[in-house]
Design an enzyme around this catalytic site. Structure first.
Site, short mmCIF file in Angstrom:
data_model
loop_
_atom_site.label_atom_id
_atom_site.label_comp_id
_atom_site.label_asym_id
_atom_site.label_seq_id
_atom_site.Cartn_x
_atom_site.Cartn_y
_atom_site.Cartn_z
N LYS A 266 -7.20 7.21 9.83
CA LYS A 266 -8.72 7.09 10.57
C LYS A 266 -8.77 7.33 11.76
CE LYS A 266 -10.34 4.23 6.84
NZ LYS A 266 -11.06 2.72 6.80
N GLY B 20 0.66 -1.23 -0.02
CA GLY B 20 -0.28 -0.02 0.02
C GLY B 20 0.86 1.14 -0.04
N ARG C 153 -5.51 0.43 -6.61
CA ARG C 153 -4.03 0.84 -6.05
C ARG C 153 -3.59 1.90 -7.13
NH1 ARG C 153 -1.98 -1.92 -1.93
NH2 ARG C 153 -2.23 -4.58 -2.00
N ASP D 229 -5.60 2.47 10.31
CA ASP D 229 -6.86 2.27 10.88
C ASP D 229 -7.22 1.85 12.14
OD1 ASP D 229 -9.62 1.44 10.28
OD2 ASP D 229 -9.02 -0.39 9.69
N GLY E 6 -4.72 0.79 13.89
CA GLY E 6 -3.30 1.30 14.39
C GLY E 6 -2.57 -0.19 15.13
N ASP F 76 0.42 3.42 4.31
CA ASP F 76 -0.80 4.14 3.43
C ASP F 76 -1.66 4.48 4.60
OD1 ASP F 76 -1.69 1.36 4.09
OD2 ASP F 76 -2.42 0.87 2.02
N ASP G 84 -5.99 -0.28 -1.76
CA ASP G 84 -6.66 -1.21 -2.37
C ASP G 84 -7.95 -1.76 -1.83
OD1 ASP G 84 -5.04 -2.90 -0.69
OD2 ASP G 84 -5.84 -4.50 -1.81
#
Ligand code: IMP
Ligand code: MG
Length: 189
Positions: free
Chosen positions: A133, A47, A167, A105, A107, A102, A161
């Site tokens: 996030k 990512g 991607r 989320d 973490g 990338d 992705d």
């Protein structure tokens, strides 16, 4: 805008916005690491690829790049167990390492990888992510460099992705998960 997939919902961050932000991040890193002769950008595959290649062009210092590949186990949401599929090649002992992903989320990926890397005794270790996030965090991790904070939407593009799709999009877009399910089932038949 014409998208290559029918399940793209909406562009959240444009290519121009991303490039401008990455340029600023690169300038910040250039300032913060001035004088370092052992700067390593360590990206998590796959990512972070588009992000890291853009970022490194904006860092005006000697640096090297390496990658590792990890996967979060099913159930990782509670255990935080992360499997290393491919480790980095550089010996990071004494290096200034910036771990690049990338998106953060829960973490748990970064939390676990960071612990592992600290055992290998870099001179310093910081975290840099294109997206974050914050609403989704399950563990507290300091994020040293963050491109953009976004709401709790599933997004693709700029390296991110959905089942390996999306991607290559040069922007960050939210996914319509219902349309994605339809797209998947029509492709399967
Ligand atoms: P974490 O361990 O929950 O922070 O998970 C981070 C990883 O989950 C990221 O490196 C991504 O691979 C994946 N991920 C989380 N949210 C998204 C998203 O919205 N789009 C694509 N991948 C995501
Ligand atoms: Mg990832």
């Amino acid at each position: 805008m014409n998208h290559p997939y029918p399940f793209i919902n909406e562009v959240l961050i444009t290519q121009t916005e991303i490039e401008a932000r990455i340029a600023r991040l690169g300038q910040g890193i250039t300032r913060d690491y001035a004088g370092s002769d052992k700067l390593l950008l360590l990206g998590l595959l796959r990512g972070s690829v588009m992000f890291i290649t853009d970022l490194m062009k904006n860092i005006n210092l000697p640096l090297t790049m390496d990658f590792m590949s990890v996967s979060s186990y099913a159930g990782a949401e509670t255990s935080g167990f992360v499997r290393i599929d491919s480790d980095h090649k550089t010996n990071i002992f004494g290096w200034d390492v910036i771990l690049i992903d990338d998106i953060i989320d829960t973490g748990l990926t970064i939390y676990t990888v960071k612990k592992l890397l600290l055992d290998r005794q870099p001179r310093s270790l910081k975290v840099c992510t294109l997206l974050d996030k914050p609403e989704r965090h399950k563990v507290e991790i300091p994020i040293d460099y963050c491109g953009f904070s976004i709401p709790d939407h599933f997004v693709v593009g700029y390296g991110l992705d959905i089942d390996e799709k999306g991607r290559h999009l040069p922007y960050i877009a939210s996914v319509d998960l219902e349309k994605y399910r339809l797209y998947e089932s029509s492709n399967a038949s």
